[in-house]
Design a protein around this motif. Structure first.
Motif, PDB file in Angstrom:
ATOM      1  N   LYS A  98       0.824  -1.210   0.000  1.00 42.51           N
ATOM      2  CA  LYS A  98       0.000   0.000   0.000  1.00 42.51           C
ATOM      3  C   LYS A  98       0.860   1.262   0.000  1.00 42.51           C
ATOM      4  CE  LYS A  98      -3.919  -1.717   2.647  1.00 42.51           C
ATOM      5  NZ  LYS A  98      -4.520  -1.703   3.975  1.00 42.51           N
ATOM      6  N   LEU A  99       2.076   1.142   0.473  1.00 42.27           N
ATOM      7  CA  LEU A  99       2.947   2.310   0.624  1.00 42.27           C
ATOM      8  C   LEU A  99       3.888   2.508  -0.556  1.00 42.27           C
ATOM      9  CD1 LEU A  99       3.701   1.595   4.354  1.00 42.27           C
ATOM     10  CD2 LEU A  99       2.349   3.503   3.487  1.00 42.27           C
ATOM     11  N   SER A 100       3.750   1.704  -1.605  1.00 47.04           N
ATOM     12  CA  SER A 100       4.611   1.841  -2.779  1.00 47.04           C
ATOM     13  C   SER A 100       4.601   3.278  -3.277  1.00 47.04           C
ATOM     14  CB  SER A 100       4.160   0.906  -3.900  1.00 47.04           C
ATOM     15  OG  SER A 100       4.568  -0.402  -3.623  1.00 47.04           O
ATOM     16  N   GLY A 101       5.787   3.796  -3.544  1.00 44.45           N
ATOM     17  CA  GLY A 101       5.907   5.161  -4.025  1.00 44.45           C
ATOM     18  C   GLY A 101       6.138   6.175  -2.916  1.00 44.45           C
ATOM     19  N   THR A 102       5.930   5.757  -1.663  1.00 45.51           N
ATOM     20  CA  THR A 102       6.194   6.640  -0.527  1.00 45.51           C
ATOM     21  C   THR A 102       7.706   6.719  -0.336  1.00 45.51           C
ATOM     22  OG1 THR A 102       4.140   5.915   0.532  1.00 45.51           O
ATOM     23  CG2 THR A 102       5.767   6.997   1.955  1.00 45.51           C
ATOM     24  N   SER A 103       8.219   7.915  -0.147  1.00 46.73           N
ATOM     25  CA  SER A 103       9.665   8.046   0.054  1.00 46.73           C
ATOM     26  C   SER A 103      10.054   7.432   1.394  1.00 46.73           C
ATOM     27  CB  SER A 103      10.099   9.510   0.012  1.00 46.73           C
ATOM     28  OG  SER A 103       9.703  10.177   1.204  1.00 46.73           O
ATOM     29  N   GLN A 104      11.295   7.011   1.487  1.00 45.85           N
ATOM     30  CA  GLN A 104      11.749   6.397   2.736  1.00 45.85           C
ATOM     31  C   GLN A 104      11.692   7.413   3.875  1.00 45.85           C
ATOM     32  OE1 GLN A 104      15.363   4.514   0.859  1.00 45.85           O
ATOM     33  NE2 GLN A 104      14.631   2.741   1.979  1.00 45.85           N
ATOM     34  N   GLU A 105      11.986   8.671   3.574  1.00 43.60           N
ATOM     35  CA  GLU A 105      11.934   9.706   4.609  1.00 43.60           C
ATOM     36  C   GLU A 105      10.497   9.916   5.095  1.00 43.60           C
ATOM     37  OE1 GLU A 105      12.635  14.316   4.392  1.00 43.60           O
ATOM     38  OE2 GLU A 105      14.568  13.285   4.495  1.00 43.60           O
ATOM     39  N   ALA A 106       9.544   9.963   4.160  1.00 41.75           N
ATOM     40  CA  ALA A 106       8.138  10.145   4.539  1.00 41.75           C
ATOM     41  C   ALA A 106       7.648   8.962   5.377  1.00 41.75           C
ATOM     42  CB  ALA A 106       7.267  10.304   3.298  1.00 41.75           C
ATOM     43  N   ALA A 107       8.071   7.760   5.010  1.00 42.27           N
ATOM     44  CA  ALA A 107       7.684   6.569   5.780  1.00 42.27           C
ATOM     45  C   ALA A 107       8.247   6.646   7.195  1.00 42.27           C
ATOM     46  CB  ALA A 107       8.158   5.306   5.067  1.00 42.27           C
ATOM     47  N   GLN A 108       9.489   7.110   7.323  1.00 34.98           N
ATOM     48  CA  GLN A 108      10.091   7.260   8.653  1.00 34.98           C
ATOM     49  C   GLN A 108       9.299   8.263   9.479  1.00 34.98           C
ATOM     50  OE1 GLN A 108      14.262   8.238   8.713  1.00 34.98           O
ATOM     51  NE2 GLN A 108      14.877   6.306   7.790  1.00 34.98           N
ATOM     52  N   GLU A 109       8.932   9.388   8.868  1.00 35.25           N
ATOM     53  CA  GLU A 109       8.187  10.419   9.594  1.00 35.25           C
ATOM     54  C   GLU A 109       6.836   9.892  10.065  1.00 35.25           C
ATOM     55  OE1 GLU A 109       7.994  13.734   6.908  1.00 35.25           O
ATOM     56  OE2 GLU A 109      10.152  14.137   7.091  1.00 35.25           O
ATOM     57  N   GLN A 110       6.132   9.163   9.212  1.00 37.38           N
ATOM     58  CA  GLN A 110       4.828   8.606   9.592  1.00 37.38           C
ATOM     59  C   GLN A 110       4.985   7.573  10.701  1.00 37.38           C
ATOM     60  OE1 GLN A 110       2.351   7.372   6.194  1.00 37.38           O
ATOM     61  NE2 GLN A 110       3.586   8.741   4.928  1.00 37.38           N
ATOM     62  N   TYR A 111       6.020   6.757  10.602  1.00 36.52           N
ATOM     63  CA  TYR A 111       6.295   5.730  11.603  1.00 36.52           C
ATOM     64  C   TYR A 111       6.524   6.390  12.968  1.00 36.52           C
ATOM     65  CZ  TYR A 111       8.525   1.568  13.644  1.00 36.52           C
ATOM     66  OH  TYR A 111       8.847   0.485  14.427  1.00 36.52           O
ATOM     67  N   VAL A 112       7.391   7.398  12.983  1.00 36.45           N
ATOM     68  CA  VAL A 112       7.709   8.098  14.239  1.00 36.45           C
ATOM     69  C   VAL A 112       6.455   8.749  14.817  1.00 36.45           C
ATOM     70  CG1 VAL A 112       8.986  10.052  15.220  1.00 36.45           C
ATOM     71  CG2 VAL A 112      10.158   8.418  13.724  1.00 36.45           C
ATOM     72  N   ALA A 113       5.612   9.332  13.965  1.00 33.67           N
ATOM     73  CA  ALA A 113       4.387   9.988  14.441  1.00 33.67           C
ATOM     74  C   ALA A 113       3.445   8.983  15.103  1.00 33.67           C
ATOM     75  CB  ALA A 113       3.686  10.689  13.279  1.00 33.67           C
ATOM     76  N   ILE A 114       3.290   7.808  14.518  1.00 35.06           N
ATOM     77  CA  ILE A 114       2.418   6.777  15.098  1.00 35.06           C
ATOM     78  C   ILE A 114       2.979   6.312  16.440  1.00 35.06           C
ATOM     79  CG2 ILE A 114       1.548   4.414  14.845  1.00 35.06           C
ATOM     80  CD1 ILE A 114       1.353   4.985  11.811  1.00 35.06           C
ATOM     81  N   VAL A 115       4.283   6.066  16.475  1.00 35.19           N
ATOM     82  CA  VAL A 115       4.910   5.602  17.717  1.00 35.19           C
ATOM     83  C   VAL A 115       4.781   6.669  18.804  1.00 35.19           C
ATOM     84  CG1 VAL A 115       7.064   4.881  18.814  1.00 35.19           C
ATOM     85  CG2 VAL A 115       6.458   4.012  16.536  1.00 35.19           C
ATOM     86  N   ARG A 116       4.927   7.919  18.423  1.00 35.77           N
ATOM     87  CA  ARG A 116       4.781   9.007  19.378  1.00 35.77           C
ATOM     88  C   ARG A 116       3.375   8.985  20.000  1.00 35.77           C
ATOM     89  NH1 ARG A 116       6.454  13.555  16.253  1.00 35.77           N
ATOM     90  NH2 ARG A 116       8.591  12.896  16.583  1.00 35.77           N
ATOM     91  N   ASP A 117       2.366   8.771  19.163  1.00 37.12           N
ATOM     92  CA  ASP A 117       0.987   8.674  19.661  1.00 37.12           C
ATOM     93  C   ASP A 117       0.811   7.488  20.598  1.00 37.12           C
ATOM     94  OD1 ASP A 117       0.224  10.917  18.236  1.00 37.12           O
ATOM     95  OD2 ASP A 117      -0.766   9.794  16.634  1.00 37.12           O
ATOM     96  N   LEU A 118       1.451   6.379  20.269  1.00 33.44           N
ATOM     97  CA  LEU A 118       1.313   5.156  21.079  1.00 33.44           C
ATOM     98  C   LEU A 118       2.030   5.277  22.423  1.00 33.44           C
ATOM     99  CD1 LEU A 118       1.906   2.373  18.403  1.00 33.44           C
ATOM    100  CD2 LEU A 118      -0.257   2.963  19.503  1.00 33.44           C
ATOM    101  N   THR A 119       3.096   6.054  22.466  1.00 34.10           N
ATOM    102  CA  THR A 119       3.918   6.105  23.684  1.00 34.10           C
ATOM    103  C   THR A 119       3.658   7.339  24.533  1.00 34.10           C
ATOM    104  OG1 THR A 119       5.740   7.113  22.432  1.00 34.10           O
ATOM    105  CG2 THR A 119       5.791   4.711  22.726  1.00 34.10           C
ATOM    106  N   SER A 120       2.865   8.292  24.024  1.00 28.84           N
ATOM    107  CA  SER A 120       2.595   9.481  24.843  1.00 28.84           C
ATOM    108  C   SER A 120       1.530   9.135  25.884  1.00 28.84           C
ATOM    109  CB  SER A 120       2.157  10.647  23.960  1.00 28.84           C
ATOM    110  OG  SER A 120       0.971  10.319  23.272  1.00 28.84           O
ATOM    111  N   PRO A 121       1.655   9.723  27.053  1.00 31.99           N
ATOM    112  CA  PRO A 121       0.726   9.386  28.143  1.00 31.99           C
ATOM    113  C   PRO A 121      -0.702   9.805  27.854  1.00 31.99           C
ATOM    114  CG  PRO A 121       2.409  10.956  28.900  1.00 31.99           C
ATOM    115  CD  PRO A 121       2.654  10.655  27.463  1.00 31.99           C
TER     116      PRO A 121
END
Length: 84
Positions: free
Chosen positions: A61-84
């Motif tokens: 589903k993520l084909s064509g997404t830049s590696q940098e954009a994928a990293q940013e989205q990944y970090v954003a999701i993890v931030r949501d999961l780990t914030s109190p």
């Protein structure tokens, strides 16, 4: 994006104390693969491998997404999961 931040997020996922659910895990899997390897390669697993198939689809589903954009989205999701 600093890859150190991405590496920290990847480590934080391993240390989660609550299960974020399959949908979120598949999204994280796809983003991680896209961020580290780029577009999906290989053929889609057959119906006898439903887990492999879901993982492949999440990544595809993520084909064509830049590696940098994928990293940013990944970090954003993890931030949501780990914030109190």
């Amino acid at each position: 994006m600093a890859s150190a931040e991405f590496d920290q997020a990847a480590q934080a996922v391993k240390e989660l104390t609550t299960d974020p659910g399959n949908e979120v895990k598949l999204r994280l899997y796809g983003l991680f693969k896209q961020a580290t390897e780029g577009d999906v390669t290989g053929s889609r697993p057959g119906f006898t491998n439903p887990v492999g198939r879901q993982k492949y689809d999440a990544w595809a589903k993520l084909s064509g997404t830049s590696q940098e954009a994928a990293q940013e989205q990944y970090v954003a999701i993890v931030r949501d999961l780990t914030s109190p």
